[in-house]
Scaffold this active site. Structure first.
Site, short mmCIF file in Angstrom:
data_model
loop_
_atom_site.label_atom_id
_atom_site.label_comp_id
_atom_site.label_asym_id
_atom_site.label_seq_id
_atom_site.Cartn_x
_atom_site.Cartn_y
_atom_site.Cartn_z
CG ASP A 87 -1.95 -46.29 -12.37
OD1 ASP A 87 -3.15 -46.24 -12.69
OD2 ASP A 87 -1.21 -45.27 -12.40
CD GLU A 152 -5.66 -41.14 -13.06
OE1 GLU A 152 -6.21 -40.03 -13.15
OE2 GLU A 152 -5.11 -41.51 -11.99
CG ASP A 179 -10.51 -42.68 -11.28
OD1 ASP A 179 -10.30 -43.10 -10.12
OD2 ASP A 179 -9.64 -42.16 -11.99
NE ARG A 327 -5.41 -30.53 -8.82
CZ ARG A 327 -5.40 -31.84 -8.99
NH1 ARG A 327 -6.16 -32.42 -9.89
NH2 ARG A 327 -4.61 -32.60 -8.27
N1 BES Z 1 -9.40 -40.53 -9.43
C1 BES Z 1 -8.52 -39.41 -9.37
C2 BES Z 1 -9.15 -38.12 -9.84
C3 BES Z 1 -10.31 -37.63 -9.03
C4 BES Z 1 -10.31 -37.74 -7.65
C5 BES Z 1 -11.36 -37.05 -9.66
C6 BES Z 1 -11.40 -37.29 -6.93
C7 BES Z 1 -12.42 -36.58 -8.95
C8 BES Z 1 -12.44 -36.71 -7.57
C9 BES Z 1 -7.28 -39.70 -10.20
O1 BES Z 1 -6.78 -40.98 -9.96
C10 BES Z 1 -6.19 -38.72 -9.80
O2 BES Z 1 -5.70 -38.83 -8.72
N2 BES Z 1 -5.81 -37.80 -10.70
C11 BES Z 1 -4.72 -36.91 -10.45
C12 BES Z 1 -4.17 -36.38 -11.73
C13 BES Z 1 -3.22 -37.28 -12.43
C14 BES Z 1 -2.75 -36.64 -13.71
C15 BES Z 1 -2.04 -37.68 -11.57
C16 BES Z 1 -5.16 -35.70 -9.67
O3 BES Z 1 -6.33 -35.27 -9.74
O4 BES Z 1 -4.32 -35.16 -8.97
MN MN Z 2 -8.25 -42.39 -9.98
MN MN Z 3 -5.62 -40.94 -8.08
#
Ligand code: BES
Ligand code: MN
Ligand code: MN
Length: 454
Positions: A87, A152, A179, A327
């Site tokens: 996604d 995700e 990721d 965070r």
């Molecule tokens: N791939 C990202 C997380 C990420 C980005 C980890 C850059 C390390 C470096 C993931 O798809 C993402 O965007 N996660 C969200 C959280 C999710 C619960 C919506 C985030 O980190 O905001």
């Molecule tokens: Mn991601």
């Molecule tokens: Mn993301």
């Protein structure tokens, strides 16, 4: 043919196949894309079958399906669980894209399009690595289980249900995830820490309906004013979060780790350029790397209410709203922090209004040692793919699944990311450096080969 040579020769084929995947607008947050999400799941399932995985299934959940596949034909060899997501984030604002979000386009050695870096491009790296191994070696050198989920970007809520009901099926010796990002171009990176995340919405409700601000203003509560005044108090002048207890459980980073992190080839100048603001700001007493990876934050993500249309409208809005997130870092507990934050904000809200609180998603922080022998294999594989030794980094982003899996299975988690910090994940003009995409395919094929030789 040798595997690396095969990967080199098939560059065009890798890309045409990736384009197909990227053209599917699998936006998990938008209900009108439900069928596209479905289509992306089918596309992934089809590719997993093509690269020789068995028992490939599309598992329906309460929201979006996840895709599972496995290959358990290497007795005595390690079993790896690979996780990724198909996604993507919404592409809006569309007018800021140089080329359309779902029409993959190459410019200056980068491939542009929603999902190129986060995470379709990186999932595809693994698909192509598996294809290369199948074409050049006939079989997979290890046992592999694959989960590619479709939620995700909206919090992985239903994934956890699936994992809990399929613990023995998913059991593996290691979790592999692509990721995350590399520290910089030419610096392959292994991520050993992620921040956790609590995502909240607060609604402030005052007058029973919008009111004329001349007729009523001065005597009635304004929910928008109350909201902004409230949020203005949540940081102090040193950019610390003012919620009582917020820092109580924050792990003190050891001197050795601080030294190692601050010695990384992180270029603050490059970071400033990427940010593009006149200056940076962050918690006093910490370097940028520490602020991003080791310290907790509270950020407003959206705020609305009142009139924002053309011209003037003198109105006191009946309601105001904010989305905001924290965070989190070890050893903060998301449940405890959510309670502290809600309690503090409720305390600050005057009695002239009421408020609604929602926790929209939540995930724990993660930091883990990287001493397991698999990390040495990853190191060598990244060196093969990129010609450079990898560095160990932490990241500020969140992948709730990683912590959940680590807590459940207590196995090493290898986060081998091929994005870059300035590739506009979640923003217009998302892209991936093609050299990292191709290098990633080589690295992952080599990684699986290396594990097979352990
Ligand atoms: N791939 C990202 C997380 C990420 C980005 C980890 C850059 C390390 C470096 C993931 O798809 C993402 O965007 N996660 C969200 C959280 C999710 C619960 C919506 C985030 O980190 O905001
Ligand atoms: Mn991601
Ligand atoms: Mn993301």
């Amino acid at each position: 043919m040798e595997t690396n040579e095969y990967i080199e020769r098939k560059r065009n084929e890798h890309l045409t196949d990736l384009y197909e995947f990227l053209r599917i607008p699998s936006i998990s947050a938008q209900a009108e894309h439900k069928q596209d999400v479905e289509r992306a799941a089918q596309w992934v399932a089809d590719r997993l079958r093509r690269v020789g995985l068995d028992a490939v299934e599309i598992v329906q959940t309460k929201m979006h399906p996840l895709v599972y596949g496995q290959s358990l034909k290497a007795p005595g060899k390690p079993t790896v669980l690979f996780y990724g997501h198909y996604d993507v984030q919404p592409p809006e604002p569309l007018e800021l894209w140089t080329s359309p979000a779902f029409e993959p386009t190459v410019r200056d050695g980068n491939l542009y399009g929603r999902g190129t870096a986060d995470d379709k491009g990186q999932v595809h790296i693994h698909i192509r690595a598996l294809d290369a191994l199948r074409q050049t070696e006939g079989t997979l050198p290890i046992n592999l289980k694959v989960i590619i989920e479709g939620e995700e970007e909206v919090g992985s809520e239903n994934l956890w249900d699936y994992v809990n009901h399929n613990k023995s099926k998913l059991k593996a010796d290691a979790l592999v995830v692509s990721d995350t990002a590399m520290l910089a171009p030419g610096v392959p990176s292994i991520t050993y820490g992620l921040r956790g995340l609590n995502y909240h919405q607060v609604d402030i409700i005052g007058p029973a309906q919008d009111l004329h601000s001349g007729v009523f203003g001065g005597a009635v509560p304004n929910p928008l004013t109350i909201l902004t005044e409230l949020f203005a108090t949540l940081h102090d002048k040193n950019f610390r979060v003012t919620v009582p207890g917020f820092y109580d459980d924050v792990a003190v980073v050891s001197r050795a780790e601080r030294k190692a992190l601050n010695a990384l080839p992180f270029k603050e100048k490059e970071f400033r350029k990427t940010v593009g603001a006149p200056a940076l700001c962050g918690e006093k007493g910490y370097t940028v790397v520490e602020q991003l990876w080791c310290r907790p934050t509270l950020e407003l993500n959206g705020i609305w209410g009142g009139y924002i249309g053309e011209g003037a409208k003198t109105v006191i809005p009946s309601k105001s709203h904010a989305k905001f997130s924290t965070r989190l870092v070890p050893y903060q507990d998301p449940v405890k922090i959510a309670r502290l934050v809600e309690r503090h904000i409720r305390k600050l809200i005057p009695k002239q209004v009421t408020c609604n609180f929602q926790l929209l998603s939540s995930g724990k922080p993660w930091v883990a040692p990287y001493t397991h022998p698999f990390f040495e294999v990853a190191h060598r594989a990244l060196e093969t793919g990129f010609g450079e030794r990898a560095v160990f980094i932490r990241e500020g982003g969140s992948i709730p699944f990683v912590t959940q899996m680590h807590d459940t299975f207590k196995v090493p988690c290898l986060l081998l990311g091929f994005g870059l910090p300035d590739e506009n994940a979640h923003a217009p003009d998302e892209h991936i450096l093609l050299e990292n995409y191709f290098g990633g395919i080589k690295a992952m094929a080599n990684f699986y080969q290396g594990l097979g030789k352990l």
